[in-house]
Design an enzyme around this catalytic site. Structure first.
Site, PDB file in Angstrom:
ATOM      1  N   ASN A   5      -1.428  -4.541   5.181  1.00 23.51           N
ATOM      2  CA  ASN A   5      -2.100  -4.164   3.933  1.00 23.51           C
ATOM      3  C   ASN A   5      -3.546  -4.594   4.002  1.00 23.51           C
ATOM      4  O   ASN A   5      -3.878  -5.529   4.737  1.00 23.51           O
ATOM      5  CB  ASN A   5      -1.463  -4.886   2.741  1.00 23.51           C
ATOM      6  CG  ASN A   5      -0.181  -4.243   2.290  1.00 23.51           C
ATOM      7  OD1 ASN A   5       0.051  -3.061   2.522  1.00 23.51           O
ATOM      8  ND2 ASN A   5       0.658  -5.022   1.642  1.00 23.51           N
TER       9      ASN A   5
ATOM     10  N   ASP B 173       5.440  -3.979   1.968  1.00 19.43           N
ATOM     11  CA  ASP B 173       6.718  -3.685   1.313  1.00 19.43           C
ATOM     12  C   ASP B 173       7.810  -3.368   2.325  1.00 19.43           C
ATOM     13  O   ASP B 173       8.972  -3.649   2.089  1.00 19.43           O
ATOM     14  CB  ASP B 173       6.538  -2.500   0.359  1.00 19.43           C
ATOM     15  CG  ASP B 173       5.677  -2.885  -0.828  1.00 19.43           C
ATOM     16  OD1 ASP B 173       5.925  -3.967  -1.394  1.00 19.43           O
ATOM     17  OD2 ASP B 173       4.745  -2.137  -1.174  1.00 19.43           O
TER      18      ASP B 173
ATOM     19  N   LYS C 193       5.198  -1.267  24.562  1.00 19.75           N
ATOM     20  CA  LYS C 193       4.326  -0.344  23.843  1.00 19.75           C
ATOM     21  C   LYS C 193       4.900   1.073  23.891  1.00 19.75           C
ATOM     22  O   LYS C 193       5.248   1.566  24.973  1.00 19.75           O
ATOM     23  CB  LYS C 193       2.919  -0.375  24.472  1.00 19.75           C
ATOM     24  CG  LYS C 193       1.947   0.494  23.725  1.00 19.75           C
ATOM     25  CD  LYS C 193       0.567   0.482  24.377  1.00 19.75           C
ATOM     26  CE  LYS C 193      -0.339   1.446  23.626  1.00 19.75           C
ATOM     27  NZ  LYS C 193      -1.624   1.635  24.304  1.00 19.75           N
TER      28      LYS C 193
ATOM     29  N   ASP D  21      11.317  -9.524  -1.565  1.00 22.10           N
ATOM     30  CA  ASP D  21      10.263  -9.741  -2.566  1.00 22.10           C
ATOM     31  C   ASP D  21      10.154 -11.254  -2.792  1.00 22.10           C
ATOM     32  O   ASP D  21      11.027 -11.866  -3.416  1.00 22.10           O
ATOM     33  CB  ASP D  21      10.582  -9.002  -3.867  1.00 22.10           C
ATOM     34  CG  ASP D  21       9.386  -9.032  -4.816  1.00 22.10           C
ATOM     35  OD1 ASP D  21       8.792 -10.123  -4.994  1.00 22.10           O
ATOM     36  OD2 ASP D  21       9.048  -7.979  -5.374  1.00 22.10           O
TER      37      ASP D  21
ATOM     38  N   LYS E 254       5.217  -4.760 -13.976  1.00 22.42           N
ATOM     39  CA  LYS E 254       5.485  -5.701 -12.878  1.00 22.42           C
ATOM     40  C   LYS E 254       5.939  -7.050 -13.425  1.00 22.42           C
ATOM     41  O   LYS E 254       6.810  -7.704 -12.874  1.00 22.42           O
ATOM     42  CB  LYS E 254       4.202  -5.862 -12.048  1.00 22.42           C
ATOM     43  CG  LYS E 254       4.442  -6.382 -10.668  1.00 22.42           C
ATOM     44  CD  LYS E 254       3.264  -6.103  -9.765  1.00 22.42           C
ATOM     45  CE  LYS E 254       3.144  -4.606  -9.456  1.00 22.42           C
ATOM     46  NZ  LYS E 254       2.129  -4.292  -8.501  1.00 22.42           N
TER      47      LYS E 254
END
Ligand code: C5P
Length: 424
Positions: free
Chosen positions: A234, A303, A313, A332, A363
């Site tokens: 992220n 997530d 690879k 979570d 949330k």
């Protein structure tokens, strides 16, 4: 743009959100005492740091200090005439030892030699620096000392006894550091570096909203490997989470920071645990969670992760079709901590691209946490400033755009007020 905003932004650019925030000592008057030691050379740089942070600095030197650095240098850097003698006739009443501390916010002695520490403990007053320390108004002019000496001198029972007594008398000891010494030996007793001294002094003046609290913070992204060279991650620099860790430590908390892969310096006094994947972050957090008073989840946790890790690879060949990646869900972390019976007070973050408040409220319900801090992701990623909205059971409260350390300090005060209600 107003002049004030322009100044603050210049400070952010030069110091960075986690560096020497320039105006943190604005309005503070610091009496900087130098006693004899090679570390006097660092006091020159420390003076510059203090001035850059907005403080006014009055330098007082012992005769021994003058053997290591001249008053000329210290005057030029502090922009004030230096005092070196209790017989200095420049003061109209001839009482420099009284006058110098009456409008001071603190005396900082850097370097503080073993001899000077011994004199302070005994209340001796045979030169200006020790005399001034004895004559200071003890309730409103704190004394901070940054010891600097050879490791054997530092470890000597006499020095350790003196330090214990100084602390018992209400003084604060900064450092010392450890490492190579001017004498060629290696060990404890080095004076802290100027930037470390500045960070400790800035922290000293912060309100102790979280004194004695144990705090766990996640920060940065996680990295979920696909194969040895690729992965899913992220966007997150970790700056906000690291700023919160610094602010919590400044507020008197014992702070553990579980950090994903980021290039941020660990704030002073913070215990850092580096992790890569969400599962590693989950394991580190869950192992520590029940010992915490407060958990602040700022990390941008991936997530999903690849269902399987490919050991070699994945090669791009003309014949082979585009690989199909099967994904599986990560735990979570925030929701898991929030579910713990007798767990810590939980604070989550919501980084959204649109409909910020709506998503933040949802949330908060979904994760069952008392407080969510909402920010617009694309407007803050990698930046030194941010704007936050706090969403709790009572509604919303906005913290206006500012550098991340300023916001982190405001957020810590807001969280501490809520924590005091649930766990006084
Ligand atoms: O579900 P979402 O990622 O939008 O929620 C964000 C909040 O939840 C942040 O506080 C983040 O640190 C936390 N979180 C977590 N573990 C995850 C996903 C998010 O702790 N797997």
């Amino acid at each position: 743009m107003s002049g004030g905003v322009a100044v603050a932004r210049a400070g952010v650019q030069a110091g960075g959100a986690l560096g020497a925030t320039r105006l943190d000592l604005a309005g503070k008057h610091i009496v900087l005492g130098l006693s004899g030691g090679v570390a006097c050379y660092k006091a020159a740089d420390f003076t510059r740091e203090l001035v850059k942070a907005g403080a006014t600095v009055q330098v007082v030197m012992t005769q021994a200090a003058e053997q290591f650095i001249t008053p000329v240098t210290m005057q030029a850097l502090s922009n004030r005439a230096v005092f070196t003698s209790q017989w200095d006739a420049r003061e109209p009443n001839n009482m420099a030892h009284i006058n110098l501390t009456r409008d001071a916010d603190a005396i900082v002695i850097a370097p503080a030699s073993a001899d000077l520490l011994a004199k302070l403990v005994q209340g001796r007053a045979d030169d200006l620096l020790s005399l001034m320390c004895l004559a200071r108004p003890i309730d409103r002019c704190p004394l901070l000392v940054a010891p600097a000496m050879n490791r054997e001198m530092w470890a000597h029972p006499a020095t350790q006894r003196n330090l214990a007594q100084l602390r018992a008398d209400g003084s604060t000891v900064l450092g010392p550091g450890s490492g190579d010494q001017a004498c060629g030996e290696t060990g404890d007793g080095r004076m802290l570096e100027p930037a470390e001294l500045l960070a400790d002094l800035v922290a000293f003046f912060q309100p102790k909203h979280l004194l004695g609290k144990v705090v766990l913070i996640t920060a940065g992204p996680t990295f979920e490997p696909i194969d040895p060279v690729r992965g899913i991650t992220n966007r997150s620099s970790g700056k906000m989470g690291f700023a919160i860790a610094r602010a919590a430590a400044e507020a008197g908390a014992s702070v553990t920071l579980v950090a994903g892969p980021v290039a941020q310096a660990t704030p002073r006094g913070v215990r850092r645990i580096d992790v890569g994947t969400a599962q590693q972050m989950f394991d580190a957090v869950m192992a520590a969670a029940l010992a915490q008073d407060l958990f602040i989840a700022t990390a941008a946790v991936a997530d999903w992760r690849p269902a399987a890790f490919t050991g070699q690879k994945i090669k791009k060949t003309a014949e082979r079709a585009v690989p199909q990646l099967a994904l599986t869900e990560n735990p979570d972390i925030l929701a898991s901590v929030a579910r713990l019976p007798n767990g810590p007070y939980c604070v989550g973050f919501a980084a959204e691209s649109h409909d910020l408040l709506q998503h933040a409220r949802a949330k908060r319900e979904r994760k069952n946490v008392p407080l969510i801090v909402a920010n617009l992701g694309p407007e803050t990623f990698g930046q030194d400033d941010n704007a936050l909205t706090l969403v709790d059971a009572h509604g919303e409260r906005a913290l206006a755009r500012a550098d991340k350390l300023t916001l982190a300090r405001q957020l810590v005060a807001e969280i501490a007020a809520r924590l005091a209600v649930v766990a006084p």
